[in-house]
Design a protein around this motif. Structure first.
Motif, PDB file in Angstrom:
ATOM      1  N   THR A  53       7.919 -13.779  33.277  1.00 40.32           N
ATOM      2  CA  THR A  53       8.227 -13.569  31.864  1.00 40.32           C
ATOM      3  C   THR A  53       9.494 -14.323  31.472  1.00 40.32           C
ATOM      4  O   THR A  53       9.598 -14.832  30.358  1.00 40.32           O
ATOM      5  CB  THR A  53       8.377 -12.072  31.546  1.00 40.32           C
ATOM      6  OG1 THR A  53       9.315 -11.476  32.445  1.00 40.32           O
ATOM      7  CG2 THR A  53       7.048 -11.364  31.688  1.00 40.32           C
ATOM      8  N   SER A  77      11.397  -9.469  30.159  1.00 38.06           N
ATOM      9  CA  SER A  77      12.064  -9.894  31.390  1.00 38.06           C
ATOM     10  C   SER A  77      13.115  -8.879  31.829  1.00 38.06           C
ATOM     11  O   SER A  77      13.386  -8.727  33.021  1.00 38.06           O
ATOM     12  CB  SER A  77      12.728 -11.257  31.187  1.00 38.06           C
ATOM     13  OG  SER A  77      11.766 -12.250  30.914  1.00 38.06           O
ATOM     14  N   PHE A 129       9.308 -11.757  25.309  1.00 35.48           N
ATOM     15  CA  PHE A 129       9.423 -11.911  26.744  1.00 35.48           C
ATOM     16  C   PHE A 129      10.863 -11.877  27.239  1.00 35.48           C
ATOM     17  O   PHE A 129      11.104 -11.624  28.421  1.00 35.48           O
ATOM     18  CB  PHE A 129       8.717 -13.189  27.196  1.00 35.48           C
ATOM     19  CG  PHE A 129       7.228 -13.033  27.240  1.00 35.48           C
ATOM     20  CD1 PHE A 129       6.641 -12.159  28.136  1.00 35.48           C
ATOM     21  CD2 PHE A 129       6.418 -13.732  26.373  1.00 35.48           C
ATOM     22  CE1 PHE A 129       5.272 -11.989  28.180  1.00 35.48           C
ATOM     23  CE2 PHE A 129       5.038 -13.574  26.405  1.00 35.48           C
ATOM     24  CZ  PHE A 129       4.462 -12.694  27.313  1.00 35.48           C
TER      25      PHE A 129
END
Length: 401
Positions: free
Chosen positions: A64, A360, A356
């Protein structure tokens, strides 16, 4: 222009070609999602082999984070060169990245770098497949079409959930990466042959309002991006740690993997229904507001289930997963419509970049939170984020159609 009223005109027909583009886009995105999801589903295996939960979470977050680095760039390339070359070429690169992960199994540093590269390359399918849907489907059916397209993410997670943990536990990491390699390779060829770039107006003939930078004209896109960042945390919390939560409750890894896969599939169906709902309501942001409220409710319920050891954890996880993935299609469609044909690639790239970045942080962040406070408190904290998103949801839709 701003639109709020439901449609009244007859729905334009959808061509067979449009359905073909949608099918290929869904398959390509699902393959990319399989690659991105696999590391998270390796957490139980890695943890059993002596890897700390925090390090395993970092490996899970690597794809990610890789997507964050390249999403806007892939969107800009799509705006410039079209969808076909980006999707097919990106899948070729993704295949090579997963081959690298297969070769690096056993070395955490090289494996993490390979997972990072897999995320960087698979990001190509995110922005480009969304543009295919917007380009080939009329506005009155985009909610349905984008809902189907958004099935690709839970379908990819489902495929990963029913294959990766089981194969890793039985034969090791390399066995779990064979399917992603084969699927990405086959779809790279299929998309190169079958995808056609959707028609769009010549830039010199398009109105200034269509070609102008939509980020400078109003705050609509900024607000949708912010809402999506907040709403993606519950979604990735469940897709990353749902399996770990169930195993902690006494489930076997194969059984937990199957349930996580089933919940993602139910969520995929839910995205279609929410897309149809938005088509009939003539609004994306109205349903988005309701989904945000629902996401907060289901995360609180999961916290209560864990804290009180209530029966039916499986049922609650399926419901929560379905609700927390429902916003993606609404926000994605809204961004594409507001950005217009000359900015949608970059806008969709920015949309996914924000998501993302948050995703993450979920791997190591929620892993550390669970380690310190447990699942009940962690789920309760995550439930606050959808409530923070509510005042940011725009009051009305915007569209260039």
């Amino acid at each position: 222009m701003t639109t709020t009223a439901p449609r009244t005109a007859a729905t334009p027909p959808i061509t067979a070609r449009a359905w073909t583009m949608l099918a290929l886009g869904v398959a390509a995105q699902a393959a990319g999602t399989l690659v991105v999801s696999a590391p998270a589903l390796l957490i139980p295996y890695l943890h059993a082999q002596g890897t700390s939960l925090t390090l395993a979470g970092l490996l899970a977050a690597a794809p990610t984070f890789g997507m964050v680095l390249t999403l806007i760039a892939w969107g800009a390339i799509t705006d410039r060169f079209g969808e076909r070359i980006v999707i097919a070429g990106g899948l070729v690169l993704t295949t090579l990245a997963v081959v690298g992960a297969w070769a690096a199994a056993g070395n955490p540093v090289l494996l993490g770098l390979a997972f990072l590269a897999g995320g960087m390359t698979s990001a190509s399918t995110n922005a480009a497949s969304g543009r295919v849907v917007v380009g080939w489907f009329p506005k009155e059916r985009r909610g349905l079409a984008m809902g189907i397209r958004q099935m690709s993410q839970p379908l990819g997670v489902t495929l990963a959930a029913v294959t990766v943990p089981q194969l890793a536990e039985a034969q090791g990491i390399r066995a779990s990466l064979v399917l992603p390699i084969l699927l990405c390779a086959v779809l790279a060829v299929s998309c190169a042959i079958g995808i056609a770039n959707p028609p769009r107006p010549v830039r010199s003939e398009a109105a200034t309002t269509v070609t102008a930078n939509p980020y400078r004209t109003n705050d609509f896109l900024w607000r949708i991006h912010a809402v999506s960042i907040l709403l993606v945390v519950p979604q990735f919390t469940l897709s990353t740690y749902g399996l770990v939560w169930l195993v902690g409750l006494g489930w076997s890894t194969p059984a937990a993997g199957l349930l996580v896969g089933a919940s993602q599939f139910v969520g995929a169906i839910g995205r279609i229904l929410v897309g149809v709902w938005s088509d009939r309501a003539g609004s994306r942001v109205g349903p988005l507001r309701i989904v945000a409220i629902s996401a907060a409710v289901v995360m609180v319920l999961l916290a209560l289930v864990d804290a009180t050891h209530l029966a039916g954890a499986a049922v609650f996880l399926v419901i929560a997963t379905s609700v927390t993935v429902a916003d993606n299609g609404l926000a994605y469609t809204s961004v594409a419509e507001a950005a217009g044909p000359f900015w949608s690639g970059r806008a969709l790239g920015a949309q996914n970049t924000g998501q993302f970045i948050a995703a993450s942080a979920v791997g190591p962040g929620i892993g550390a939170l669970v380690g310190a406070l447990g699942f009940a408190a962690s789920f309760g904290i995550v439930a606050v984020l959808p409530l923070l998103a509510l005042p940011l949801v725009p009051r009305a839709d915007r569209s260039h159609d």
